[in-house]
Design a protein around this motif. Structure first.
Motif, PDB file in Angstrom:
ATOM      1  N   UNK A  45       1.045  -0.928  -0.098  1.00  0.00           N
ATOM      2  CA  UNK A  45       0.201  -0.614   0.570  1.00  0.00           C
ATOM      3  C   UNK A  45       0.952   1.729  -0.177  1.00  0.00           C
ATOM      4  N   UNK A  46       1.924   1.407   0.843  1.00  0.00           N
ATOM      5  CA  UNK A  46       2.255   2.580   0.680  1.00  0.00           C
ATOM      6  C   UNK A  46       3.716   2.427  -0.401  1.00  0.00           C
ATOM      7  N   UNK A  47       3.547   1.229  -1.479  1.00  0.00           N
ATOM      8  CA  UNK A  47       5.023   1.949  -2.567  1.00  0.00           C
ATOM      9  C   UNK A  47       3.920   2.546  -3.613  1.00  0.00           C
ATOM     10  N   UNK A  48       2.088   1.149  -3.278  1.00  0.00           N
ATOM     11  CA  UNK A  48       0.983   2.335  -4.782  1.00  0.00           C
ATOM     12  C   UNK A  48       0.749   2.716  -3.769  1.00  0.00           C
ATOM     13  N   UNK A  49       0.980   4.440  -2.988  1.00  0.00           N
ATOM     14  CA  UNK A  49       0.523   5.847  -2.341  1.00  0.00           C
ATOM     15  C   UNK A  49       2.324   6.000  -3.006  1.00  0.00           C
ATOM     16  N   UNK A  50       3.117   5.679  -3.146  1.00  0.00           N
ATOM     17  CA  UNK A  50       4.452   6.384  -3.017  1.00  0.00           C
ATOM     18  C   UNK A  50       4.591   6.503  -5.223  1.00  0.00           C
ATOM     19  N   UNK A  51       3.602   5.349  -6.131  1.00  0.00           N
ATOM     20  CA  UNK A  51       4.111   5.293  -6.755  1.00  0.00           C
ATOM     21  C   UNK A  51       2.483   6.260  -7.303  1.00  0.00           C
ATOM     22  N   UNK A  52       1.678   6.287  -7.041  1.00  0.00           N
ATOM     23  CA  UNK A  52       0.633   7.504  -7.094  1.00  0.00           C
ATOM     24  C   UNK A  52       0.886   8.791  -7.007  1.00  0.00           C
ATOM     25  N   UNK A  53       2.114   9.136  -5.768  1.00  0.00           N
ATOM     26  CA  UNK A  53       2.143  10.481  -5.780  1.00  0.00           C
ATOM     27  C   UNK A  53       3.318  10.966  -7.046  1.00  0.00           C
ATOM     28  N   UNK A  54       4.041  10.346  -7.592  1.00  0.00           N
ATOM     29  CA  UNK A  54       4.735  10.207  -8.273  1.00  0.00           C
ATOM     30  C   UNK A  54       4.050  10.490  -9.742  1.00  0.00           C
ATOM     31  N   UNK A  55       3.604  10.115 -10.018  1.00  0.00           N
ATOM     32  CA  UNK A  55       2.576   9.712 -10.963  1.00  0.00           C
ATOM     33  C   UNK A  55       1.022  10.568 -11.227  1.00  0.00           C
ATOM     34  N   UNK A  56       0.900  11.744 -10.189  1.00  0.00           N
ATOM     35  CA  UNK A  56       0.065  12.848 -10.479  1.00  0.00           C
ATOM     36  C   UNK A  56       0.943  14.031 -10.385  1.00  0.00           C
ATOM     37  N   UNK A  57       1.854  14.013  -9.531  1.00  0.00           N
ATOM     38  CA  UNK A  57       2.401  14.674  -9.269  1.00  0.00           C
ATOM     39  C   UNK A  57       3.241  16.197 -10.922  1.00  0.00           C
ATOM     40  N   UNK A  58       4.465  17.325 -10.137  1.00  0.00           N
ATOM     41  CA  UNK A  58       4.370  18.109 -11.378  1.00  0.00           C
ATOM     42  C   UNK A  58       5.431  17.413 -12.647  1.00  0.00           C
ATOM     43  N   UNK A  59       5.905  16.338 -12.427  1.00  0.00           N
ATOM     44  CA  UNK A  59       6.421  15.842 -13.612  1.00  0.00           C
ATOM     45  C   UNK A  59       6.056  14.729 -13.440  1.00  0.00           C
ATOM     46  N   UNK A  60       5.397  13.782 -14.591  1.00  0.00           N
ATOM     47  CA  UNK A  60       4.227  12.601 -13.860  1.00  0.00           C
ATOM     48  C   UNK A  60       5.696  12.129 -14.963  1.00  0.00           C
ATOM     49  N   UNK A  61       5.614  10.488 -14.487  1.00  0.00           N
ATOM     50  CA  UNK A  61       6.407   9.698 -15.653  1.00  0.00           C
ATOM     51  C   UNK A  61       5.288   9.436 -16.938  1.00  0.00           C
ATOM     52  N   UNK A  62       6.893   8.753 -17.696  1.00  0.00           N
ATOM     53  CA  UNK A  62       6.083   8.354 -18.900  1.00  0.00           C
ATOM     54  C   UNK A  62       4.975   7.389 -19.485  1.00  0.00           C
ATOM     55  N   UNK A  63       3.695   6.963 -19.983  1.00  0.00           N
ATOM     56  CA  UNK A  63       3.142   6.133 -19.602  1.00  0.00           C
ATOM     57  C   UNK A  63       4.000   4.147 -19.267  1.00  0.00           C
ATOM     58  N   UNK A  64       5.661   4.304 -19.827  1.00  0.00           N
ATOM     59  CA  UNK A  64       6.158   2.799 -19.982  1.00  0.00           C
ATOM     60  C   UNK A  64       6.724   3.099 -18.698  1.00  0.00           C
ATOM     61  N   UNK A  65       7.023   3.943 -18.430  1.00  0.00           N
ATOM     62  CA  UNK A  65       8.168   3.952 -16.960  1.00  0.00           C
ATOM     63  C   UNK A  65       6.637   3.636 -15.865  1.00  0.00           C
ATOM     64  N   UNK A  66       5.438   4.658 -15.983  1.00  0.00           N
ATOM     65  CA  UNK A  66       4.642   3.737 -14.812  1.00  0.00           C
ATOM     66  C   UNK A  66       4.465   2.419 -15.090  1.00  0.00           C
ATOM     67  N   UNK A  67       3.910   2.253 -16.507  1.00  0.00           N
ATOM     68  CA  UNK A  67       3.811   0.239 -16.649  1.00  0.00           C
ATOM     69  C   UNK A  67       4.515  -0.855 -15.823  1.00  0.00           C
ATOM     70  N   UNK A 101      -6.866   3.120  -5.738  1.00  0.00           N
ATOM     71  CA  UNK A 101      -5.863   3.924  -6.258  1.00  0.00           C
ATOM     72  C   UNK A 101      -5.214   3.016  -7.880  1.00  0.00           C
ATOM     73  N   UNK A 102      -6.095   2.069  -8.097  1.00  0.00           N
ATOM     74  CA  UNK A 102      -5.617   2.432  -9.878  1.00  0.00           C
ATOM     75  C   UNK A 102      -6.706   3.167 -10.677  1.00  0.00           C
ATOM     76  N   UNK A 103      -7.937   4.068 -10.320  1.00  0.00           N
ATOM     77  CA  UNK A 103      -8.352   5.308 -10.465  1.00  0.00           C
ATOM     78  C   UNK A 103      -7.100   6.393 -11.372  1.00  0.00           C
ATOM     79  N   UNK A 104      -6.508   6.948 -10.814  1.00  0.00           N
ATOM     80  CA  UNK A 104      -5.230   7.684 -10.986  1.00  0.00           C
ATOM     81  C   UNK A 104      -4.960   7.243 -11.573  1.00  0.00           C
TER      82      UNK A 104
END
Length: 179
Positions: A45-67, A101-104
């Protein structure tokens, strides 16, 4: 113990005995089996939260990086997901949180696209989820309780259920679904 006996089939007494402590000592640290479940699932859950923070932050990862990050996370925590989140006796505690968590992630993958882009984003997410978890489910070595040392490495996130080549294939398939 959850892996071997299921959530419902594991009692506080079973847990305390397997740890070589009294039930009172276990209750000193955890008031309930639900608290133990929450503690066991906290790393993912903590790792997922960190990933979501990054994904919705000011410099989101590319789709490839996120996947890629999602495939890696699921591969590291596949045994936990199979053991706890997919155990109906755990009351769906993991599923409810995961859906939220998956919605964002879908939103990030869809970008500013229309409904067709949202559908492709859901397909890409589904490709990662079902490829990783389906591969684990189909692997006979995960049908029986995993050997203790490997189980501990998988439960702690130190080891992957899928090797790097398979994870790359999963991401490539998800990117094809996205495009």
């Amino acid at each position: 113990m959850f892996s071997t006996h299921g959530y419902a089939g594991t009692s506080m007494r079973d847990i305390s005995e397997s740890m070589g402590m009294t039930k009172a000592a276990l209750y000193y640290h955890f008031e309930s089996k639900e608290q133990i479940l929450d503690a066991v699932t906290e790393p993912i859950r903590a790792e997922m939260d960190r990933m979501l923070d990054e994904a919705t932050g000011p410099a989101p990862p590319t789709p490839e990086q996120l996947l890629t990050r999602l495939a890696d996370m699921l591969s590291r925590h596949a045994l936990l997901i199979e053991t706890v989140f997919n155990d109906p006796s755990s009351g769906g505690r993991g599923h409810l949180r995961a859906r939220e968590k998956f919605r964002p992630i879908v939103d990030v993958l869809a970008g500013d696209g229309g409904p067709d882009r949202v559908v492709r984003a859901r397909c890409a997410l589904g490709a990662v989820l079902f490829a990783v978890l389906g591969t684990v489910r189909a692997n006979p070595s995960f049908r029986e309780p995993v050997q203790a040392d490997r189980a501990l490495r998988l439960l702690s996130g130190e080891d992957h259920a899928l090797d790097a080549d398979l994870r790359r294939e999963v991401v490539a398939a998800a990117l094809r679904a996205l495009s």
